[in-house]
Write a protein that holds these residues in place. Sequence first.
Motif, mmCIF file in Angstrom:
data_model
loop_
_atom_site.group_PDB
_atom_site.id
_atom_site.type_symbol
_atom_site.label_atom_id
_atom_site.label_comp_id
_atom_site.label_asym_id
_atom_site.label_seq_id
_atom_site.Cartn_x
_atom_site.Cartn_y
_atom_site.Cartn_z
ATOM 1 N N ARG A 12 -80.435 5.210 -9.739
ATOM 2 C CA ARG A 12 -81.263 5.744 -10.825
ATOM 3 C C ARG A 12 -82.721 5.463 -10.521
ATOM 4 N N PHE A 13 -83.545 6.454 -10.810
ATOM 5 C CA PHE A 13 -84.998 6.255 -10.777
ATOM 6 C C PHE A 13 -85.432 6.262 -12.229
ATOM 7 N N GLY A 14 -85.660 5.090 -12.810
ATOM 8 C CA GLY A 14 -85.937 5.020 -14.248
ATOM 9 C C GLY A 14 -84.723 5.578 -14.989
ATOM 10 N N GLY A 15 -84.965 6.545 -15.852
ATOM 11 C CA GLY A 15 -83.853 7.126 -16.611
ATOM 12 C C GLY A 15 -83.152 8.258 -15.878
ATOM 13 N N PHE A 16 -83.647 8.597 -14.689
ATOM 14 C CA PHE A 16 -83.092 9.757 -13.981
ATOM 15 C C PHE A 16 -82.049 9.320 -12.955
ATOM 16 N N THR A 17 -80.882 9.979 -13.000
ATOM 17 C CA THR A 17 -79.824 9.613 -12.057
ATOM 18 C C THR A 17 -79.872 10.537 -10.845
ATOM 19 N N ALA A 18 -80.212 9.983 -9.699
ATOM 20 C CA ALA A 18 -80.315 10.788 -8.475
ATOM 21 C C ALA A 18 -78.978 10.854 -7.744
ATOM 22 N N LEU A 19 -78.156 9.790 -7.886
ATOM 23 C CA LEU A 19 -76.809 9.797 -7.316
ATOM 24 C C LEU A 19 -75.859 9.188 -8.332
ATOM 25 N N GLY A 36 -76.744 21.239 -0.279
ATOM 26 C CA GLY A 36 -76.733 21.236 -1.747
ATOM 27 C C GLY A 36 -78.097 21.685 -2.236
ATOM 28 N N PRO A 37 -78.173 22.130 -3.477
ATOM 29 C CA PRO A 37 -79.444 22.608 -4.005
ATOM 30 C C PRO A 37 -80.518 21.534 -3.945
ATOM 31 N N SER A 38 -81.753 21.970 -3.909
ATOM 32 C CA SER A 38 -82.885 21.058 -3.872
ATOM 33 C C SER A 38 -82.796 20.060 -5.034
ATOM 34 N N GLY A 39 -83.024 18.784 -4.714
ATOM 35 C CA GLY A 39 -83.037 17.759 -5.765
ATOM 36 C C GLY A 39 -81.668 17.184 -6.107
ATOM 37 N N CYS A 40 -80.636 17.566 -5.350
ATOM 38 C CA CYS A 40 -79.283 17.094 -5.727
ATOM 39 C C CYS A 40 -79.005 15.673 -5.238
ATOM 40 N N GLY A 41 -79.909 15.105 -4.432
ATOM 41 C CA GLY A 41 -79.751 13.701 -4.038
ATOM 42 C C GLY A 41 -79.477 13.476 -2.557
ATOM 43 N N LYS A 42 -79.591 14.502 -1.750
ATOM 44 C CA LYS A 42 -79.251 14.392 -0.325
ATOM 45 C C LYS A 42 -80.125 13.357 0.394
ATOM 46 N N THR A 43 -81.440 13.490 0.211
ATOM 47 C CA THR A 43 -82.355 12.566 0.883
ATOM 48 C C THR A 43 -82.158 11.145 0.375
ATOM 49 N N THR A 44 -81.950 11.011 -0.924
ATOM 50 C CA THR A 44 -81.741 9.683 -1.503
ATOM 51 C C THR A 44 -80.530 9.015 -0.841
ATOM 52 N N LEU A 45 -79.483 9.790 -0.629
ATOM 53 C CA LEU A 45 -78.272 9.243 -0.005
ATOM 54 C C LEU A 45 -78.571 8.775 1.428
ATOM 55 N N PHE A 81 -86.905 11.744 9.443
ATOM 56 C CA PHE A 81 -87.059 12.095 8.040
ATOM 57 C C PHE A 81 -88.005 13.257 7.859
ATOM 58 N N GLN A 82 -87.929 13.834 6.659
ATOM 59 C CA GLN A 82 -88.709 15.036 6.374
ATOM 60 C C GLN A 82 -90.196 14.805 6.599
ATOM 61 N N ASN A 83 -90.709 13.691 6.074
ATOM 62 C CA ASN A 83 -92.118 13.393 6.305
ATOM 63 C C ASN A 83 -92.193 12.557 7.578
ATOM 64 N N THR A 191 -79.477 19.470 5.534
ATOM 65 C CA THR A 191 -80.187 20.717 5.819
ATOM 66 C C THR A 191 -80.118 21.699 4.660
ATOM 67 N N HIS A 192 -81.156 22.553 4.595
ATOM 68 C CA HIS A 192 -81.160 23.654 3.631
ATOM 69 C C HIS A 192 -80.553 24.887 4.262
ATOM 70 N N ASP A 193 -80.471 24.834 5.582
ATOM 71 C CA ASP A 193 -80.081 26.016 6.333
ATOM 72 C C ASP A 193 -78.557 26.039 6.481
HETATM 73 P P1 ATP Z 1 -84.505 18.427 -1.331
HETATM 74 O O1 ATP Z 1 -83.432 19.281 -0.779
HETATM 75 O O2 ATP Z 1 -85.469 19.193 -2.191
HETATM 76 O O3 ATP Z 1 -85.159 17.555 -0.320
HETATM 77 P P2 ATP Z 1 -82.717 16.320 -2.186
HETATM 78 O O4 ATP Z 1 -81.363 16.817 -2.479
HETATM 79 O O5 ATP Z 1 -82.933 15.660 -0.873
HETATM 80 O O6 ATP Z 1 -83.781 17.475 -2.412
HETATM 81 P P3 ATP Z 1 -83.693 13.867 -3.338
HETATM 82 O O7 ATP Z 1 -84.973 13.846 -2.567
HETATM 83 O O8 ATP Z 1 -82.647 12.933 -2.929
HETATM 84 O O9 ATP Z 1 -83.101 15.352 -3.381
HETATM 85 O O10 ATP Z 1 -84.045 13.653 -4.850
HETATM 86 C C1 ATP Z 1 -83.073 13.649 -5.874
HETATM 87 C C2 ATP Z 1 -83.772 13.536 -7.196
HETATM 88 O O11 ATP Z 1 -84.299 12.241 -7.343
HETATM 89 C C3 ATP Z 1 -84.924 14.506 -7.378
HETATM 90 O O12 ATP Z 1 -84.904 15.019 -8.682
HETATM 91 C C4 ATP Z 1 -86.141 13.656 -7.164
HETATM 92 O O13 ATP Z 1 -87.237 14.123 -7.899
HETATM 93 C C5 ATP Z 1 -85.681 12.295 -7.633
HETATM 94 N N1 ATP Z 1 -86.381 11.218 -6.893
HETATM 95 C C6 ATP Z 1 -86.282 10.986 -5.568
HETATM 96 N N2 ATP Z 1 -87.018 9.922 -5.203
HETATM 97 C C7 ATP Z 1 -87.619 9.471 -6.342
HETATM 98 C C8 ATP Z 1 -88.497 8.392 -6.649
HETATM 99 N N3 ATP Z 1 -88.922 7.556 -5.703
HETATM 100 N N4 ATP Z 1 -88.881 8.260 -7.935
HETATM 101 C C9 ATP Z 1 -88.446 9.092 -8.905
HETATM 102 N N5 ATP Z 1 -87.614 10.126 -8.686
HETATM 103 C C10 ATP Z 1 -87.187 10.320 -7.416
#
Ligand code: ATP
Length: 358
Positions: A12-19, A36-45, A81-83, A191-193
């Motif tokens: 969780r990032f604050g109140g937001f659940t990323a995974l 998976g769609p943008s923002g679904c948590g791939k990078t976080t994982l 990584f992406q960046n 990947t998005h591709d």
């Molecule tokens: P994309 O395909 O666009 O790269 P993703 O599937 O890799 O997206 P993540 O980067 O894992 O998605 O992010 C998942 C969610 O967690 C997003 O809504 C993002 O805004 C949120 N998030 C990621 N890192 C942080 C952070 N450090 N603080 C707050 N929210 C975050």
Amino acid sequence: MPSVKVESVTKRFGGFTALEKVSINIEDREYVSIIGPSGCGKTTLLRIIAGIIRDYEGHVYVDGRLFDSEPLEKRGIGYVFQNIALFPNMNVGGNVSYSPRAKGLDKSVVRTTTIEMLELMKLTERYYDYPRSLSGGMQQKTALARALASNARLLLLDEPLSLLDLKVRTELRYELRRIVKDLGLTAIHVTHDQEEAMAISDRIIVMRRARVVEDGTPLDLYLHPKRIFTAYFLGESNIFEGNVAEADEDTVSIDVGSLLIKARNTGFQTGERVVAMLRPELVELGGDINARVLKKTIEGLFSRIILDVNGIKIIIKQPYSIVSGIGEGSYVKIRLPEKHILVYKYPGRDLYSELSLY
Ligand code: ATP
């Protein structure tokens, strides 16, 4: 050798659940893509497996060893990584040779590895250039060469080819898979591709809204997705909503409005609300359904045609040569082959929410 197990990981990032309770198993030497769609948590994982994000619930094991408290530098992971974070004060050669040098490997080994990776990425001529003078694509290739030269057995790749031209990207994806297989590495590739994921992976994991939807081989996910979301997200699909008008042991007839669709019965009963799916490539020409051509576009050697059947839109894809004589406004006969139609229980909430990306 690196197998990876992610066990019920929640972040969780604050109140937001990323995974949300994500569990995945990756075998040693497997090449797995995560889509998976943008923002679904791939990078976080990936960042959790890499050890960059440390505060999460659940566990990560590599080779059966608990990794939750393992310091980043001891994980033996190569990542892109992406960046892209290349060392700005080192030239391309310095970046790529960094890890073997840091490990104190023999000078000749460092040199051979570096040159081999630079040749592979067609970067040899850029050996003495600094990151700031490289294009985004070249920086990405340098980062990839650096990860491969690091001798890590586990590679985490977050959109590693996204900045490259389509042509280079397509070539490099096969090279990347070849190296991973030749060296016996394990790779997790975000990947998005979708084409890239289909072409490069042993297995694809589909995610949506912080969860894993399903996983399978590329062909299995394309032809026999267990979830209607996968059918919708991966590639293109014809999705029909309707009621079972008739059912016997072998077949169901589904009333989708102005059309009856026959499919194999995989456990449905008359009256049940269902969703049927058929890939555009599997619609056949020459049946008894009359369809009007609404739109025709070219995709390489294939034509993508949108048809209208009594108000229902059906997409078909056929080799260009076969449908070259068919123009917009004309009529064709089609067949929806029973054996290729998949039928799903109508989703709990509704189809619209089931298919929504976010
Ligand atoms: P994309 O395909 O666009 O790269 P993703 O599937 O890799 O997206 P993540 O980067 O894992 O998605 O992010 C998942 C969610 O967690 C997003 O809504 C993002 O805004 C949120 N998030 C990621 N890192 C942080 C952070 N450090 N603080 C707050 N929210 C975050």
